[in-house]
Design a protein around this motif. Structure first.
Motif, short mmCIF file in Angstrom:
data_model
loop_
_atom_site.label_atom_id
_atom_site.label_comp_id
_atom_site.label_asym_id
_atom_site.label_seq_id
_atom_site.Cartn_x
_atom_site.Cartn_y
_atom_site.Cartn_z
N SER A 1 0.83 -1.21 0.00
CA SER A 1 0.00 0.00 0.00
C SER A 1 0.86 1.26 0.00
N LEU A 2 1.87 1.29 0.86
CA LEU A 2 2.76 2.44 0.90
C LEU A 2 3.53 2.60 -0.40
N SER A 3 3.91 1.48 -0.99
CA SER A 3 4.62 1.54 -2.27
C SER A 3 3.76 2.17 -3.34
N THR A 4 2.49 1.81 -3.37
CA THR A 4 1.57 2.39 -4.35
C THR A 4 1.44 3.91 -4.16
N ILE A 5 1.35 4.33 -2.92
CA ILE A 5 1.21 5.77 -2.64
C ILE A 5 2.47 6.52 -3.05
N LEU A 6 3.63 5.98 -2.70
CA LEU A 6 4.88 6.65 -3.04
C LEU A 6 5.09 6.68 -4.54
N PHE A 7 4.75 5.60 -5.23
CA PHE A 7 4.86 5.58 -6.69
C PHE A 7 3.94 6.61 -7.32
N ALA A 8 2.75 6.79 -6.74
CA ALA A 8 1.82 7.78 -7.29
C ALA A 8 2.41 9.18 -7.19
N LEU A 9 3.07 9.48 -6.08
CA LEU A 9 3.69 10.79 -5.93
C LEU A 9 4.85 10.97 -6.90
N ILE A 10 5.70 9.97 -6.99
CA ILE A 10 6.85 10.06 -7.90
C ILE A 10 6.38 10.13 -9.34
N ARG A 11 5.38 9.33 -9.70
CA ARG A 11 4.87 9.31 -11.08
C ARG A 11 4.29 10.66 -11.47
#
Length: 807
Positions: free
Chosen positions: A204-214
């Motif tokens: 879940s945290l990975s998805t959130i961080l990827f969304a910010l970076i993306r």
């Protein structure tokens, strides 16, 4: 799996026996090959397909006069070979093999949940071919946003359940629920569940961080070193990696707010990545401890000065002396209990010893003292030939009045809890043990003696100088220590004698009372084995302690000792300069009542205890008689102090006795764990001669509640829940946009391989050794109708468009 065929130009193969032609020819391709070719584009666009068909036909006629013949042969050959396409004057007809793509709703769902492997494997089992198609980098689809949100629901829900379970509290019992004796397997299951929660939360945290970076890569720029933080945030070493240092030092952000948001997010997520696993494990494990199980406030009909007087004058105890004719206010003969349970085990010399006297000596350090409604335990530590050697001989025990009240109120609590369990309400049904406690003062006595010969100057030790500092001070009396006094005290050398004396504070400092002991010799009054005189200083205190009844330790048996009672705490002072434990000034007359004659044989308590020492019938025969005298005086004074106001009783009656209102006052009201209320209908009025106490009940068993370790663990889970909830709400209600691109190293490498090489990355093929490269701004843009990583500000780079397909 069936192969796909597409047009290739120019032809590359000819069949044996046929003339080579330049007409259109078929070439078998494996699934997934050639999808970016011109022919594949023609299959997607009918208009483009017609134009290509006309161009190919015209080219065949110009370059091959016999093209029609070759065409006929090729068509015939294809029909025999694959039967998938036909060439003729009519429109081109194509029969492609069936295939499913991740663009379907089921594929999107599995992709959002990071279950692509499951979906692809199911397609393989069904015999379907999944081909790579153009994809949408940014989806503006509410359904896709909801799909992505599903990934956060399970770990967030599990975390919230643990938060509620620990913060609200839940009592389990003496062991976990399920079959008896299988706690090991149940704890193992909880560990597996905690690990699963950790993995889901990390995804879940990975998805959130990827969304910010993306979002930074698509709409703005991002330092090159920050591109891979979505893969490394679960490693605490990221915080001192060169990638993170470069990100913190980069100056290419559009605003300081964006930089602060990115850096702080990476730091918080990295800390969560390192702590969420242990936090989930701790929060999911029930704790075996003493849980607050209620209690009540109650009042005794005696003032604090009556219960714990600071000055005991000539007025004797109300229940002494106790003769053989007992009455309701008289205690059982406790001196016999002290003798049989403790002093009779004092070591004595033996002419025959199997161990040669090498085994360390021990003796009981506890004795049970009977009261009216309870038994309170007297605990002592003696100086002598023992393993444990304190600085001073000392003894302590709970006050009789407090012990009786505690025993009575504890039984009320047990009845209330039993009633609640019988009617199916919240209660403590199973437990390892139950502890009923009351904080109150209790007597603590210290004794030290010095020996002298008959007719010698008597010297009393001074006890207020600190640990190990007990100087001897001469006593000015000319009577104490004389031969005449010795003969009178010992009945001409036949029995031990005792005289209580007052020790002036000017000479002896803080002292409660003094005792001069005359000990007859074993053979004669004088000579080598003649009598001795012991001058003993007694320091009695009221010390803060917790009187406790343990269910397994025995109902109605009250025990308790002050904290640090053997380590010199009696010398500490409070903020006002007074002793931390108030000292008791004892008048000789009061002390005499403690050692009064209580048997039909006209033998005093002191004499009886001396004769019981070591079962020898003569204290002079015991080992270290001076220490034996210290032990006798300590337990005598402690037992006497414990009986002050022993007839005090509880004020009031139980509330609503006929309706059972008192039951709810004993158990926690508003939560699973906590203190109780007030079960008695007494209300204190100004001037009442009463003292307030509070019973606190603690139940030992497994449960969930707010303790130090679970509290910190649940705070970590709470932070994760807040982050995940904010992201889900923002994605569904505000952004309504999602993406699952570049969430793996392979996808990021594929994007880099499809990008035009940049001079910025010169000499980095074997590694990156400077921070300058990692600080370079990078962006994902559209160049030549495909997505690329762009380091330079190129004019031909276009922005990514929402819901647009890209190769």
């Amino acid at each position: 799996m069936a192969s796909r065929r597409t047009w290739t130009w120019p032809p590359t193969t000819t069949k044996p026996g046929f003339k080579e032609t330049q007409g259109p020819k078929f070439s078998p391709l494996r699934s997934g090959e050639g999808e970016n070719t011109q022919a594949h584009s023609q299959l997607e666009n009918p208009q483009s397909r017609s134009e290509t068909e006309e161009t190919q036909t015209h080219s065949s006629v110009e370059h091959d006069p016999n093209g029609s013949e070759g065409e006929d042969h090729q068509s015939h050959d294809d029909e025999e070979d694959a039967g998938s396409c036909s060439q003729g004057p009519g429109p081109l007809k194509v029969e492609s093999s069936k295939h499913e793509t991740p663009s379907t709703g089921l594929g999107k769902l599995f992709h959002s949940l990071r279950l692509d492997t499951v979906y692809l494997f199911s397609q393989e089992i069904r015999g379907h071919s999944v081909v790579e198609e153009k994809k949408v980098a940014m989806l503006g689809d509410m359904r896709s946003a909801c799909y992505v949100s599903l990934l956060h629901i399970l770990p967030t829900t599990a975390s919230i359940m643990l938060l509620v379970l620990n913060w609200k509290g839940y009592y389990i019992g003496d062991e976990l629920q399920g079959p008896v004796g299988q706690d090991g397997l149940r704890f193992l299951g909880l560990q597996f569940a905690a690990k699963m929660l950790e993995l889901l939360a990390m995804a879940s945290l990975s998805t959130i961080l990827f969304a910010l970076i993306r979002s930074r890569l698509i709409y703005e720029t991002l330092p090159f070193g920050a591109m891979t933080t979505g893969f490394d945030f679960n490693n605490i070493s990221l915080l001192w990696s060169k990638e993170f240092v470069a990100t913190c030092g980069a100056t290419t952000f559009s605003s300081s707010r964006i930089k602060t948001l990115l850096v702080s997010t990476i730091v918080v997520f990295t800390i969560l990545g390192a702590t969420i696993g242990p936090s989930a494990a701790v929060a999911s494990q029930p704790v075996l401890r003493n849980w607050l199980g209620g209690g009540t406030v109650f009042w005794l009909n005696a003032t604090s000065q009556e219960l714990w007087p600071s000055n005991l004058d000539g007025v004797g105890l109300p229940d002494l002396p106790c003769t053989s004719s007992q009455n309701s206010s008289c205690f059982p003969p406790n001196y016999s209990l002290l003798a049989s349970e403790m002093l009779s085990f004092w070591p004595f010399p033996s002419s025959v010893s199997a161990d040669g006297g090498t085994v360390a000596r021990l003796m009981p350090e506890k004795a049970s003292i009977a009261g009216r409604y309870s038994i309170h335990t007297l605990e002592a530590r003696f100086i002598g030939p023992f393993i444990y050697r304190p600085y001073l001989t000392s003894a302590t025990t709970p006050s009789a009045a407090v012990a009786d009240a505690l025993s009575q109120v504890a039984r009320y609590w047990n009845n209330a809890n039993t009633h609640q369990c019988s009617v199916g309400k919240t209660c403590f049904h199973y437990y390892n043990d139950i502890f009923y406690t009351v904080n109150a003062l209790q007597p603590l006595t210290f004794v030290r003696c010095s020996a002298s010969d008959i007719n010698a100057t008597v010297q009393f030790p001074r006890l207020d100088q600190g640990i190990g500092k007990y100087p001897l001070v001469n006593y000015s009396s000319t009577t104490i220590g004389s031969l005449q006094w010795f003969d009178a005290a010992t009945s001409n050398g036949t029995n031990p004698g005792l005289s209580w004396v007052e020790l002036p504070a000017a000479d002896f400092g803080r002292a409660s009372v003094g005792a001069a002991v005359a000990l007859p010799g074993t053979k004669s009054k004088t000579g080598e084995d003649g009598g001795q005189i012991f001058a003993c200083t007694i320091d009695a205190r009221w010390a803060n302690a917790t009187a406790t009844i343990s269910f397994l330790g025995g109902p109605m048996i009250v025990s308790g000792t002050p904290t640090g009672w053997l380590g010199g705490t009696q010398y500490l002072l409070d903020s006002t300069g007074l002793p931390l434990w108030p000292q008791v000034t004892i008048a000789p007359a009061w002390a005499e009542s403690v050692s009064s004659i209580v048997t039909d044989s006209s033998e005093s308590v002191f004499t009886s205890l001396c004769n019981s020492l070591g079962r020898q019938g003569n204290i002079s025969k015991a080992i270290s008689p001076i220490n034996a005298v210290e032990a006798i005086l300590a337990v005598m004074i402690t037992d006497g102090l414990a009986r002050t106001s022993s007839l005090a009783t509880i004020l009031g009656s139980l509330k609503g006795l006929d309706k059972g209102e008192w039951i709810y006052e004993f158990l926690p009201k508003d939560s699973v764990f906590g203190t109780g209320g007030s079960a008695f209908n007494y209300t204190y009025q100004q001037g009442d001669q009463s003292t307030k106490f509070e019973l606190i009940t603690a139940v030992n068993g497994y449960g969930y509640g707010v303790t130090a370790a679970p509290l910190l663990s649940t705070l970590v889970l709470l932070i994760y829940c807040l982050i995940a909830t904010i992201y889900v709400v923002h994605s569904i209600c505000f952004a309504r946009m999602t993406s699952s691109s570049w969430t793996s190293i392979t996808e990021l490498v594929a994007l880099a391989a499809n990008s035009t090489p940049s001079s910025v990355l010169k000499n980095t093929g074997a590694g990156i050794a400077t921070l300058g490269i990692l600080k370079q701004p990078v962006k994902i843009s559209v160049i030549d109708n495909r997505l690329q990583m762009v380091f330079d500000d190129r004019e031909d780079a276009d922005e990514i468009i929402q819901d647009e397909l890209y190769g």
